[in-house]
Scaffold this motif. Structure first.
Motif, short mmCIF file in Angstrom:
data_model
loop_
_atom_site.label_atom_id
_atom_site.label_comp_id
_atom_site.label_asym_id
_atom_site.label_seq_id
_atom_site.Cartn_x
_atom_site.Cartn_y
_atom_site.Cartn_z
N ASN A 113 0.78 -1.23 0.00
CA ASN A 113 0.00 0.00 0.00
C ASN A 113 0.81 1.29 0.00
OD1 ASN A 113 -2.76 -1.10 0.10
ND2 ASN A 113 -2.03 -2.00 1.99
N HIS A 114 2.14 1.19 0.03
CA HIS A 114 3.00 2.37 0.00
C HIS A 114 4.08 2.14 -1.05
CE1 HIS A 114 1.17 2.74 3.99
NE2 HIS A 114 1.34 4.04 3.84
N GLU A 115 4.11 2.98 -2.03
CA GLU A 115 5.13 2.89 -3.09
C GLU A 115 6.42 3.50 -2.55
OE1 GLU A 115 6.99 1.65 -6.14
OE2 GLU A 115 4.83 1.27 -6.05
N LEU A 116 7.29 2.65 -2.02
CA LEU A 116 8.52 3.14 -1.40
C LEU A 116 9.50 3.67 -2.44
CD1 LEU A 116 9.13 0.38 1.32
CD2 LEU A 116 7.89 2.54 1.52
N VAL A 117 9.57 3.01 -3.59
CA VAL A 117 10.47 3.47 -4.65
C VAL A 117 10.00 4.85 -5.11
CG1 VAL A 117 11.33 3.04 -6.98
CG2 VAL A 117 11.07 1.14 -5.37
N GLY A 118 10.93 5.78 -5.07
CA GLY A 118 10.61 7.16 -5.44
C GLY A 118 10.42 8.07 -4.24
N MET A 119 10.27 7.50 -3.05
CA MET A 119 10.12 8.32 -1.84
C MET A 119 11.49 8.88 -1.45
SD MET A 119 7.43 6.12 0.51
CE MET A 119 7.12 7.41 1.70
N THR A 120 11.47 10.04 -0.83
CA THR A 120 12.71 10.67 -0.37
C THR A 120 13.08 10.13 1.01
OG1 THR A 120 11.60 12.50 0.74
CG2 THR A 120 12.14 12.79 -1.62
N GLU A 121 14.32 10.42 1.43
CA GLU A 121 14.75 10.03 2.77
C GLU A 121 13.82 10.60 3.83
OE1 GLU A 121 18.83 10.92 3.60
OE2 GLU A 121 19.57 9.73 1.92
N GLU A 122 13.45 11.87 3.67
CA GLU A 122 12.54 12.51 4.63
C GLU A 122 11.20 11.80 4.70
OE1 GLU A 122 12.03 16.69 4.07
OE2 GLU A 122 14.18 17.09 4.11
N GLU A 123 10.66 11.42 3.55
CA GLU A 123 9.37 10.72 3.52
C GLU A 123 9.47 9.35 4.18
OE1 GLU A 123 7.33 12.53 -0.52
OE2 GLU A 123 8.85 10.95 -0.74
N LEU B 214 16.37 -0.66 2.17
CA LEU B 214 15.99 0.36 1.19
C LEU B 214 17.26 0.96 0.61
CD1 LEU B 214 13.27 2.23 3.29
CD2 LEU B 214 12.92 0.43 1.62
N ASP B 215 17.41 0.89 -0.69
CA ASP B 215 18.57 1.48 -1.37
C ASP B 215 18.19 2.83 -1.96
OD1 ASP B 215 20.48 -0.52 -0.85
OD2 ASP B 215 19.65 -1.77 -2.44
N PHE B 216 19.11 3.77 -1.85
CA PHE B 216 18.89 5.14 -2.31
C PHE B 216 19.89 5.49 -3.40
CE2 PHE B 216 17.04 5.12 1.86
CZ PHE B 216 16.00 6.03 1.82
N ALA B 217 19.49 6.37 -4.28
CA ALA B 217 20.38 7.07 -5.21
C ALA B 217 20.11 8.55 -4.94
CB ALA B 217 20.10 6.72 -6.66
N GLY B 218 21.12 9.22 -4.42
CA GLY B 218 20.88 10.58 -3.96
C GLY B 218 20.03 10.48 -2.70
N GLU B 219 18.90 11.09 -2.71
CA GLU B 219 18.01 11.02 -1.55
C GLU B 219 16.68 10.36 -1.88
OE1 GLU B 219 17.51 14.64 0.59
OE2 GLU B 219 19.66 15.00 0.74
N VAL B 220 16.65 9.53 -2.93
CA VAL B 220 15.41 8.91 -3.38
C VAL B 220 15.58 7.39 -3.37
CG1 VAL B 220 13.81 8.69 -5.33
CG2 VAL B 220 14.84 10.90 -4.81
N VAL B 221 14.57 6.67 -2.86
CA VAL B 221 14.60 5.21 -2.84
C VAL B 221 14.57 4.69 -4.28
CG1 VAL B 221 13.41 3.11 -2.10
CG2 VAL B 221 13.42 5.13 -0.61
N THR B 222 15.53 3.82 -4.59
CA THR B 222 15.58 3.23 -5.94
C THR B 222 15.17 1.76 -5.92
OG1 THR B 222 17.91 2.71 -5.64
CG2 THR B 222 17.36 4.80 -6.76
N GLY B 223 15.17 1.16 -4.74
CA GLY B 223 14.78 -0.24 -4.65
C GLY B 223 14.73 -0.69 -3.21
N LEU C 191 8.50 5.53 8.49
CA LEU C 191 9.04 4.38 9.21
C LEU C 191 9.89 4.73 10.43
CD1 LEU C 191 10.12 2.20 6.15
CD2 LEU C 191 7.94 2.17 7.39
N GLY C 192 10.17 6.00 10.62
CA GLY C 192 11.01 6.39 11.75
C GLY C 192 12.48 6.12 11.47
#
Length: 126
Positions: free
Chosen positions: A60-70, A111-120, A75-76
């Protein structure tokens, strides 16, 4: 005539038992569904049982594309200091003991990030 009354009573009783059983099943399924539903409060308050709600989170939550802040808002704080799977540009969340009968290891949400965005993301055990 008494025989007909007795049969009617028996039929009504059997019907009542079937209806009560069906209602109990429906209520049980609704409670089980709620028990597995993700909420930020459950995630933060009961980290040992995150395996129970992680599937609902991912559905129910599309994690890919979310920022670190989001991600942090949802998730804390991450568990990057746990010592497992550490890598730059990665958040690690402990989900609790692995699912299954022989629960020896722990499960982790990575959660893997590229820059500050989740990529996978992926779930693994240690």
């Amino acid at each position: 005539m008494d025989e007909i009354r007795r049969l009617k009573r028996t039929n009504y009783l059997a019907l009542a038992v079937v209806v009560a059983f069906a209602a109990a099943c429906v209520l049980g399924l609704l409670a089980l569904r709620e028990w597995h539903r993700f909420s930020r409060e459950k995630w933060l308050q009961d980290p040992e049982n995150r395996t129970r709600i992680v599937d609902d989170l991912l559905a129910n939550h599309e994690l890919v594309g979310m920022t670190e802040e989001e991600i942090l808002a949802l998730l804390g704080d991450h568990d990057n200091e746990a010592g497992y799977f550490q890598q730059q540009d990665r958040f690690i969340y402990w989900l609790g003991p692995e699912r299954g009968l022989m629960s020896i290891d722990s499960e982790w949400l990575i959660l893997d990030f590229a820059g500050e965005v989740v990529t996978g993301w992926f779930i693994t055990t240690d």
